[in-house]
Design a protein around this motif. Structure first.
Motif, PDB file in Angstrom:
ATOM      1  N   GLU A   1      78.857  69.346 -61.777  1.00  0.00           N
ATOM      2  CA  GLU A   1      77.748  69.327 -62.727  1.00  0.00           C
ATOM      3  C   GLU A   1      76.800  70.493 -62.425  1.00  0.00           C
ATOM      4  N   ILE A   2      76.298  71.129 -63.477  1.00  0.00           N
ATOM      5  CA  ILE A   2      75.406  72.276 -63.300  1.00  0.00           C
ATOM      6  C   ILE A   2      74.184  71.904 -62.460  1.00  0.00           C
ATOM      7  N   LYS A   3      73.661  70.695 -62.634  1.00  0.00           N
ATOM      8  CA  LYS A   3      72.510  70.255 -61.841  1.00  0.00           C
ATOM      9  C   LYS A   3      72.822  70.304 -60.350  1.00  0.00           C
ATOM     10  N   ALA A   4      74.042  69.889 -59.993  1.00  0.00           N
ATOM     11  CA  ALA A   4      74.433  69.882 -58.580  1.00  0.00           C
ATOM     12  C   ALA A   4      74.500  71.315 -58.047  1.00  0.00           C
ATOM     13  N   LEU A   5      74.973  72.258 -58.888  1.00  0.00           N
ATOM     14  CA  LEU A   5      75.012  73.660 -58.469  1.00  0.00           C
ATOM     15  C   LEU A   5      73.609  74.218 -58.293  1.00  0.00           C
ATOM     16  N   ASN A   6      72.729  73.891 -59.243  1.00  0.00           N
ATOM     17  CA  ASN A   6      71.356  74.399 -59.166  1.00  0.00           C
ATOM     18  C   ASN A   6      70.635  73.893 -57.927  1.00  0.00           C
ATOM     19  N   SER A   7      70.937  72.661 -57.529  1.00  0.00           N
ATOM     20  CA  SER A   7      70.244  72.082 -56.374  1.00  0.00           C
ATOM     21  C   SER A   7      70.570  72.821 -55.084  1.00  0.00           C
ATOM     22  N   LEU A   8      71.714  73.529 -55.078  1.00  0.00           N
ATOM     23  CA  LEU A   8      72.076  74.280 -53.877  1.00  0.00           C
ATOM     24  C   LEU A   8      71.151  75.471 -53.648  1.00  0.00           C
ATOM     25  N   THR A   9      70.688  76.074 -54.747  1.00  0.00           N
ATOM     26  CA  THR A   9      69.925  77.326 -54.617  1.00  0.00           C
ATOM     27  C   THR A   9      68.436  77.159 -54.884  1.00  0.00           C
ATOM     28  N   ASN A  10      68.049  76.066 -55.554  1.00  0.00           N
ATOM     29  CA  ASN A  10      66.616  75.837 -55.805  1.00  0.00           C
ATOM     30  C   ASN A  10      65.973  75.199 -54.584  1.00  0.00           C
ATOM     31  N   SER A  11      65.050  75.879 -54.009  1.00  0.00           N
ATOM     32  CA  SER A  11      64.419  75.354 -52.801  1.00  0.00           C
ATOM     33  C   SER A  11      63.037  75.984 -52.629  1.00  0.00           C
ATOM     34  N   GLU A  12      62.163  75.244 -51.975  1.00  0.00           N
ATOM     35  CA  GLU A  12      60.841  75.769 -51.658  1.00  0.00           C
ATOM     36  C   GLU A  12      60.823  76.475 -50.298  1.00  0.00           C
ATOM     37  N   ILE A  13      61.963  76.491 -49.616  1.00  0.00           N
ATOM     38  CA  ILE A  13      62.038  77.164 -48.314  1.00  0.00           C
ATOM     39  C   ILE A  13      61.906  78.671 -48.530  1.00  0.00           C
ATOM     40  N   LYS A  14      60.941  79.292 -47.870  1.00  0.00           N
ATOM     41  CA  LYS A  14      60.682  80.727 -48.066  1.00  0.00           C
ATOM     42  C   LYS A  14      61.463  81.595 -47.083  1.00  0.00           C
ATOM     43  N   ASP A  15      61.697  81.079 -45.890  1.00  0.00           N
ATOM     44  CA  ASP A  15      62.406  81.857 -44.876  1.00  0.00           C
ATOM     45  C   ASP A  15      63.875  81.982 -45.261  1.00  0.00           C
ATOM     46  N   HIS A  16      64.361  83.227 -45.399  1.00  0.00           N
ATOM     47  CA  HIS A  16      65.723  83.440 -45.870  1.00  0.00           C
ATOM     48  C   HIS A  16      66.759  82.863 -44.918  1.00  0.00           C
ATOM     49  N   GLY A  17      66.521  82.998 -43.633  1.00  0.00           N
ATOM     50  CA  GLY A  17      67.468  82.464 -42.656  1.00  0.00           C
ATOM     51  C   GLY A  17      67.596  80.954 -42.766  1.00  0.00           C
ATOM     52  N   ARG A  18      66.452  80.275 -42.837  1.00  0.00           N
ATOM     53  CA  ARG A  18      66.470  78.807 -42.933  1.00  0.00           C
ATOM     54  C   ARG A  18      67.048  78.327 -44.266  1.00  0.00           C
ATOM     55  N   LEU A  19      66.733  79.070 -45.331  1.00  0.00           N
ATOM     56  CA  LEU A  19      67.273  78.707 -46.642  1.00  0.00           C
ATOM     57  C   LEU A  19      68.801  78.812 -46.634  1.00  0.00           C
ATOM     58  N   ARG A  20      69.318  79.882 -46.076  1.00  0.00           N
ATOM     59  CA  ARG A  20      70.772  80.080 -46.076  1.00  0.00           C
ATOM     60  C   ARG A  20      71.462  79.094 -45.136  1.00  0.00           C
ATOM     61  N   GLU A  21      70.779  78.739 -44.050  1.00  0.00           N
ATOM     62  CA  GLU A  21      71.356  77.716 -43.159  1.00  0.00           C
ATOM     63  C   GLU A  21      71.445  76.387 -43.888  1.00  0.00           C
ATOM     64  N   ARG A  22      70.421  76.069 -44.698  1.00  0.00           N
ATOM     65  CA  ARG A  22      70.443  74.814 -45.454  1.00  0.00           C
ATOM     66  C   ARG A  22      71.527  74.834 -46.524  1.00  0.00           C
ATOM     67  N   ILE A  23      71.688  75.981 -47.219  1.00  0.00           N
ATOM     68  CA  ILE A  23      72.738  76.092 -48.232  1.00  0.00           C
ATOM     69  C   ILE A  23      74.109  75.900 -47.603  1.00  0.00           C
ATOM     70  N   ARG A  24      74.319  76.523 -46.428  1.00  0.00           N
ATOM     71  CA  ARG A  24      75.608  76.373 -45.743  1.00  0.00           C
ATOM     72  C   ARG A  24      75.858  74.912 -45.387  1.00  0.00           C
ATOM     73  N   ARG A  25      74.814  74.236 -44.910  1.00  0.00           N
ATOM     74  CA  ARG A  25      74.937  72.818 -44.536  1.00  0.00           C
ATOM     75  C   ARG A  25      75.265  71.968 -45.759  1.00  0.00           C
ATOM     76  N   ASP A  26      74.603  72.282 -46.894  1.00  0.00           N
ATOM     77  CA  ASP A  26      74.860  71.534 -48.126  1.00  0.00           C
ATOM     78  C   ASP A  26      76.298  71.736 -48.605  1.00  0.00           C
ATOM     79  N   ILE A  27      76.784  72.974 -48.550  1.00  0.00           N
ATOM     80  CA  ILE A  27      78.162  73.253 -48.962  1.00  0.00           C
ATOM     81  C   ILE A  27      79.146  72.501 -48.070  1.00  0.00           C
TER      82      ILE A  27
END
Length: 274
Positions: A70-96
């Protein structure tokens, strides 16, 4: 039996050890929502631990097997309030990794999972069926490794499992072009074992096949699935060593004696539940 929002589990008859696991979001062509990825591994685990279950048939309610994530599930991977790029990408990797684990739950389930596919099987649907042990489809079914059309590298298992099933060349062509291919072409490549004229024909024969598997020794069935999966990563010598160790643990069971006795007495064997 536990109820789910995105899935339905059905036992067609009280005496059957074949259970049906349906994708149950027909209004969205069984698109895979965030909630699905939470419920799916839970449902598989419950079926795996249920001693009355010997075989699972995975299929979809409605007109299609699965239209992908579902598109919503895809959007949730990249929509985040985390500003630090390293932490954001670590969270995306964990979600995947979490989404991957939900699909890999099919392989971790000890019981065989048979995919019965009708209509569309797109994107995440391919991820699911390539993790199943056996696949069947209808003549009107169609498939598509869709991710490159969405500017994504398929990441839930298709690129790892599909080449082992249809060969590297076929998998690369399907994944890079994202072209739609038919059930008959899926059969010609070995993605499915058989194509049925209608959904009803498929449901009837797949149920018969599943009941046949369920009538066999459960220890032999789960052992066969385990050794096949482990063998993909091993040399022939390592695989032979692994199955020797497995059978040294499992061979001396009541199932072996019952199977031999039943053949000698020309009757159907009766095996204890796991």
């Amino acid at each position: 039996m536990e109820k789910y929002k995105t899935l339905e589990i059905i036992q067609n008859s009280p005496n059957s050890s074949v259970f049906h696991l349906y994708l149950n979001n027909p209004n969205l062509r069984n698109a895979l929502s965030q909630e699905f990825f939470i419920e799916f591994p839970k449902a598989l685990s419950s079926l795996d631990q249920n001693p009355h279950v010997k075989v699972i048939i995975l299929s979809g309610h409605g007109d299609h097997f699965c239209s992908g994530i579902e598109i919503k599930a895809l959007n949730s991977l990249t929509n985040s309030e985390i500003k630090d790029h390293g932490r954001l990408r670590e969270r995306i990797r964990r979600d995947i990794k979490g989404l991957q684990d939900a699909i890999t739950a099919i392989e971790k389930c000890r019981k065989p999972v048979i995919a019965a596919i009708h209509g569309g099987c797109i994107g995440g649907g391919i991820d699911m069926v390539t993790a199943c042990d056996i696949r069947y489809c209808t003549e009107d079914s169609f498939f598509c490794v869709k991710e490159v059309d969405l500017a994504i590298t398929a990441d839930l298992g298709t690129l790892q499992r599909l080449p082992r099933i249809v060969g590297y060349g076929n998998a690369a062509e399907l994944a890079l072009t994202a072209r739609r291919f038919s059930g008959l072409e899926a059969k010609s490549m070995g993605l499915v074992s058989k194509v049925f004229g209608t959904k009803k024909d498929m449901e009837m024969e797949v149920k018969t096949i599943a009941e046949g598997i369920a009538s066999k020794s459960p220890l032999a069935i789960i052992g066969t699935k385990e050794v096949l999966l482990r063998g993909r990563e091993m040399t022939t010598e390592q695989g032979l060593d692994y199955v020797a160790t497995w059978n040294s643990s499992m061979l001396l069971s009541d199932d072996l004696m019952e199977a031999v006795s039943a053949q000698l007495q020309k009757r159907k064997p009766v095996f204890a539940k796991l």
